[in-house]
Each structure stands twice: as structure tokens, then as C-alpha cells.
Scaffold this motif. Structure first.
Motif, PDB file in Angstrom:
ATOM      1  N   PRO A 157       0.801  -1.222   0.000  1.00 27.63           N
ATOM      2  CA  PRO A 157       0.000   0.000   0.000  1.00 27.63           C
ATOM      3  C   PRO A 157       0.837   1.276   0.000  1.00 27.63           C
ATOM      4  O   PRO A 157       0.435   2.277  -0.598  1.00 27.63           O
ATOM      5  CB  PRO A 157      -0.828  -0.122   1.286  1.00 27.63           C
ATOM      6  CG  PRO A 157      -0.100  -1.104   2.146  1.00 27.63           C
ATOM      7  CD  PRO A 157       0.571  -2.043   1.206  1.00 27.63           C
ATOM      8  N   LEU A 158       1.996   1.243   0.628  1.00 27.59           N
ATOM      9  CA  LEU A 158       2.818   2.459   0.706  1.00 27.59           C
ATOM     10  C   LEU A 158       3.224   2.930  -0.683  1.00 27.59           C
ATOM     11  O   LEU A 158       3.152   4.117  -1.001  1.00 27.59           O
ATOM     12  CB  LEU A 158       4.066   2.168   1.544  1.00 27.59           C
ATOM     13  CG  LEU A 158       4.701   3.366   2.230  1.00 27.59           C
ATOM     14  CD1 LEU A 158       3.783   3.904   3.300  1.00 27.59           C
ATOM     15  CD2 LEU A 158       6.034   2.978   2.839  1.00 27.59           C
TER      16      LEU A 158
ATOM     17  N   LEU B  33       2.897   1.706   9.477  1.00 27.89           N
ATOM     18  CA  LEU B  33       2.823   1.898   8.027  1.00 27.89           C
ATOM     19  C   LEU B  33       4.208   1.919   7.388  1.00 27.89           C
ATOM     20  O   LEU B  33       4.347   1.759   6.190  1.00 27.89           O
ATOM     21  CB  LEU B  33       2.120   3.217   7.686  1.00 27.89           C
ATOM     22  CG  LEU B  33       0.598   3.218   7.767  1.00 27.89           C
ATOM     23  CD1 LEU B  33       0.076   4.630   7.547  1.00 27.89           C
ATOM     24  CD2 LEU B  33       0.003   2.277   6.731  1.00 27.89           C
ATOM     25  N   ARG B  34       5.232   2.146   8.207  1.00 26.80           N
ATOM     26  CA  ARG B  34       6.585   2.155   7.662  1.00 26.80           C
ATOM     27  C   ARG B  34       7.054   0.722   7.509  1.00 26.80           C
ATOM     28  O   ARG B  34       6.756  -0.135   8.307  1.00 26.80           O
ATOM     29  CB  ARG B  34       7.532   2.946   8.576  1.00 26.80           C
ATOM     30  CG  ARG B  34       7.106   4.367   8.787  1.00 26.80           C
ATOM     31  CD  ARG B  34       6.924   5.136   7.492  1.00 26.80           C
ATOM     32  NE  ARG B  34       8.171   5.444   6.860  1.00 26.80           N
ATOM     33  CZ  ARG B  34       8.840   6.588   7.031  1.00 26.80           C
ATOM     34  NH1 ARG B  34       8.349   7.504   7.823  1.00 26.80           N
ATOM     35  NH2 ARG B  34       9.979   6.796   6.418  1.00 26.80           N
ATOM     36  N   GLN B  35       7.813   0.471   6.516  1.00 28.36           N
ATOM     37  CA  GLN B  35       8.183  -0.909   6.195  1.00 28.36           C
ATOM     38  C   GLN B  35       9.484  -1.278   6.908  1.00 28.36           C
ATOM     39  O   GLN B  35      10.507  -1.510   6.277  1.00 28.36           O
ATOM     40  CB  GLN B  35       8.318  -1.049   4.665  1.00 28.36           C
ATOM     41  CG  GLN B  35       7.000  -0.672   3.994  1.00 28.36           C
ATOM     42  CD  GLN B  35       7.150  -0.332   2.526  1.00 28.36           C
ATOM     43  OE1 GLN B  35       6.580  -1.000   1.688  1.00 28.36           O
ATOM     44  NE2 GLN B  35       7.910   0.684   2.217  1.00 28.36           N
ATOM     45  N   VAL B  36       9.403  -1.262   8.225  1.00 29.66           N
ATOM     46  CA  VAL B  36      10.587  -1.532   9.041  1.00 29.66           C
ATOM     47  C   VAL B  36      10.368  -2.814   9.835  1.00 29.66           C
ATOM     48  O   VAL B  36       9.298  -3.002  10.416  1.00 29.66           O
ATOM     49  CB  VAL B  36      10.846  -0.368  10.035  1.00 29.66           C
ATOM     50  CG1 VAL B  36      12.081  -0.654  10.879  1.00 29.66           C
ATOM     51  CG2 VAL B  36      10.997   0.948   9.299  1.00 29.66           C
ATOM     52  N   VAL B  37      11.364  -3.667   9.851  1.00 31.55           N
ATOM     53  CA  VAL B  37      11.297  -4.896  10.640  1.00 31.55           C
ATOM     54  C   VAL B  37      12.152  -4.684  11.892  1.00 31.55           C
ATOM     55  O   VAL B  37      13.386  -4.685  11.818  1.00 31.55           O
ATOM     56  CB  VAL B  37      11.827  -6.103   9.834  1.00 31.55           C
ATOM     57  CG1 VAL B  37      11.779  -7.365  10.683  1.00 31.55           C
ATOM     58  CG2 VAL B  37      11.025  -6.271   8.549  1.00 31.55           C
ATOM     59  N   PRO B  38      11.518  -4.451  13.048  1.00 29.20           N
ATOM     60  CA  PRO B  38      12.277  -4.116  14.265  1.00 29.20           C
ATOM     61  C   PRO B  38      13.380  -5.113  14.616  1.00 29.20           C
ATOM     62  O   PRO B  38      14.470  -4.697  15.002  1.00 29.20           O
ATOM     63  CB  PRO B  38      11.190  -4.086  15.350  1.00 29.20           C
ATOM     64  CG  PRO B  38       9.944  -3.704  14.623  1.00 29.20           C
ATOM     65  CD  PRO B  38      10.065  -4.388  13.292  1.00 29.20           C
ATOM     66  N   ALA B  39      13.133  -6.402  14.447  1.00 32.81           N
ATOM     67  CA  ALA B  39      14.157  -7.396  14.800  1.00 32.81           C
ATOM     68  C   ALA B  39      15.388  -7.227  13.926  1.00 32.81           C
ATOM     69  O   ALA B  39      16.527  -7.342  14.396  1.00 32.81           O
ATOM     70  CB  ALA B  39      13.587  -8.804  14.673  1.00 32.81           C
TER      71      ALA B  39
END
Lengths: 239, 119
Positions: A157-158, B33-39
Motif C-alpha cells: 500500500p505504501l 505503516l513504515r516498512q521496518v522490521v524491528p528485529a
């Protein structure tokens, strides 16, 4: 020793945003409108550019090609006698999967900005990261091909929301696919209501006039945000 | 998503704010909504922070849920699926009001106690 709490409140991508702003100022000083063209790998960005750039009356266009490696796309654009600079993210930048503002800034000195009205930045094929990195562009367009499945907008979606215009490409293949075009269009509308869409085929030329008109409009300072959907000759494509 | 370059950006910013002091924790706000993977971010932060004042610092993060607001009827809702149409009035003029943050909120540093006794 004691511990002290320090307020920072800085965006992680602020440094990129600052450089993007500097790029934008350089573009505007030279009177160049900039399009950031994105898509998954193989959706047809370069081919769509080849089709559109052949005939952009009254507009001096240049291209900044972004790929991890090779100058294959840059060479294709160069053969159209359009000024083109190729950025490879592999050497020196660690093989990044997207263009960022710093990479674009490094290419600006090689671009004849004073001789251009429109610059198209063809980003690295990737539906995730390029949406996060502004590079100084005025508008963003993306290509989504019918071979990618109807669910792409829901999965990314982004990217679909980041773009002002969506080119649905490869519609010439529809008779050979179990693909629900209306479902794709509904999904795009659900994720980014009102975004401009054109159905196109870089192979047959359908929809290319509309894509070209959008580029001309962008170059003239008109951004196509009115949600006008232009359905190409879909009836013919489906037969 | 390229958490390596994001971690580098975090370390750079934190080092600047730490002003030479050892950092014990970095507090992030990450919108969903941000495409960040915390691990992944934690993993690369450990790598990139070596031999900087951030080495050994803990990466804490607050995940901010995605919230959307309708410009037509004023309704606000938490986004569970990526459908940007108002569930109340079916309006499509919606805007993201939360969940797109990706920022360093604060850090905790170690400072020497000030010596006030006369020598």
C-alpha cells in the motif's frame, strides 16, 4: 556516573529528506520538473519510457537510470538520443535496492539540467524501498503489470499511495491470463482513492498517448491528481 | 527493508546527540505503516554501533498503530487492513494521522558526576 535522558525527535530519514530538498532546489533553479518512476522489477518501466520519449513535442527530456548494476537500461535510452545518466548502486553505495537522495545528488553534475524541461528518474525495480526515499522529485508514477497479480496494491500500500499516477501495463497479455482486472482496479482504488490510472501496453501502444499526455502535463506544471481514469481500448485487448 | 542503512542513519544521529557520552538506550517510534522490521533493525544496530558510543546500547521502540482520518465526516479509525475509505461515510478523502512515524524520540546517556568539591 548518572544517566541523562536526551530528547532527540529527529526522523531517521531526515538526512535523506534534507538532501532531497537540496536536489529539488537545484532542479527548480534549472526549471526542470522531475518524475520518479517506480515499479517491481520487470514491470516495463524502461519499455514504457522508450515508447513515450520518442514523441514528447516541445519538451526537452532527460533520464536518470537507477539499477543495482549494468548500464543496459541506460544504453537503451541513450539510443533514443535522449540525455541519460546511469547510476549503479552496487559500486560505492553497497548495492542498495533503491535510489536515495544522495545517489541522485551525485549524478546531478553529469546532467545537462539547463538544457532540460523534464527529468525522469527511473528507479531501481523494487516495490518496497523506493517509496520511502524522496530524491527531490515533483511527482511519482508507478508501473504495475497485469502479470503481477490483483493483490499487489493490498500487499504494497505504501508504494501505491506514494504515487500520483499508476500505469497498468502489459494489458495485451490479458487474453492469456487468469487475471481479474476489475479486482486490481478496485484494490488500487481502495488503497489510493482517486489516483490517476491508465491501462496500457508498451507492446501494442495502447494507453501510451495517455501516459505521454501525463508526462507533458507534469512538464507544464500540471499534476494529474484529479483521479481521471483512462481505460484503454480494453474491449479490443480482451478479445 | 534495508535495515542496515537505517541503522547507520540512527547511529549517526545518536552519536551527534550523545556528544561523546556513552549511550545506554535509544528510543524509537516506528509507525506500522513504515516498512521496518524491528528485529532486523536491532540486529544491524548491534553491528553498526560497534566502536561508537552506541556500542552496547539497547534499542527500544514504540510501535505506533496506523490511524486514518476522514476529511468529510471527521471519523478517525485504526487501520487494520490497507483500505483507505471511511467506514462511516464511505468517503475517500482520507489522510493518515498516525502510523507513518519513524523517528528517534530520545536517548539515554551516561554522564560523569560533576565534581563540585574544591581540590
Amino acid at each position: 556516573m548518572h544517566r541523562t535522558y536526551v530528547k532527540v525527535l529527529e526522523g531517521v530519514l531526515d538526512a535523506n529528506a534534507t538532501i532531497a530538498e537540496a536536489n529539488r532546489e537545484d532542479f527548480e533553479r534549472a526549471g526542470v520538473t522531475v518524475v520518479n518512476l517506480m515499479s517491481a522489477p520487470g514491470a516495463g518501466k524502461t519499455t514504457l519510457l522508450e515508447r513515450a520519449l520518442r514523441d514528447l513535442p516541445g519538451v526537452r527530456v532527460g533520464v536518470l537510470e537507477g539499477d543495482v548494476s549494468t548500464s543496459l537500461d541506460g544504453d537503451r535510452i541513450a539510443s533514443l538520443h535522449v540525455p541519460v545518466v546511469q547510476i549503479n548502486t552496487e559500486p560505492g553505495f553497497g548495492g542498495e535496492c533503491h535510489l536515495d537522495a544522495n545517489m541522485v545528488r551525485s549524478a546531478i553534475p553529469s546532467l545537462p539540467l539547463d538544457e532540460l524541461d523534464l527529468l525522469v528518474i527511473e528507479n531501481v525495480g523494487n516495490l518496497v524501498c523506493p517509496a520511502e526515499f524522496r530524491v527531490g522529485e515533483h511527482v511519482r508514477a508507478m508501473v504495475c503489470s497485469v502479470t503481477e497479480g490483483e493483490d499487489k496494491p493490498l500487499k504494497y500500500p505504501l508504494m501505491f499511495r506514494a504515487c500520483d499516477f499508476v500505469i497498468v501495463n502489459k494489458i495485451d497479455l490479458l487474453p492469456h491470463l487468469d487475471f481479474d482486472l476489475e479486482r486490481l482496479l478496485a484494490n488500487i482504488e481502495a488503497v489510493h482513492p482517486g489516483v490517476g490510472i491508465v491501462l496500457a501496453s508498451a507492446k501494442t501502444g495502447e494507453g501510451i498517448d495517455t501516459w505521454r499526455d501525463w508526462l507533458l502535463g507534469v512538464s507544464a506544471g500540471r499534476v494529474w491528481r484529479d483521479g481521471a481514469r483512462h481505460v484503454g481500448a480494453m474491449g479490443a485487448a480482451m478479445q | 527493508m534495508h535495515e542496515l542503512s537505517l541503522s547507520s542513519a540512527i547511529v549517526e544521529t545518536v552519536v551527534r546527540h550523545a556528544d561523546g557520552h556513552r549511550v545506554t538506550s535509544v528510543n524509537l517510534r516506528i509507525g506500522t505503516l513504515r516498512q521496518v522490521v524491528p528485529a532486523s533493525l536491532e540486529f544491524y544496530f548491534d553491528v553498526v554501533s560497534r566502536e561508537t558510543v552506541c556500542e552496547g546500547a539497547r534499542l527500544d521502540y514504540e510501535l505506533v498503530p496506523a490511524r486514518v482520518g476522514c476529511s468529510h465526516c471527521g471519523n478517525e479509525w485504526q487501520l487494520e487492513v490497507p483500505l483507505f475509505v471511511c467506514p462511516e461515510c464511505a468517503g475517500s478523502d482520507v489522510r493518515v494521522v498516525g502510523g507513518d512515524e519513524f523517528e528517534i524520540d530520545s536517548i539515554v546517556i551516561e554522564e560523569e558526576e560533576a565534581c563540585t568539591a574544591p581540590t
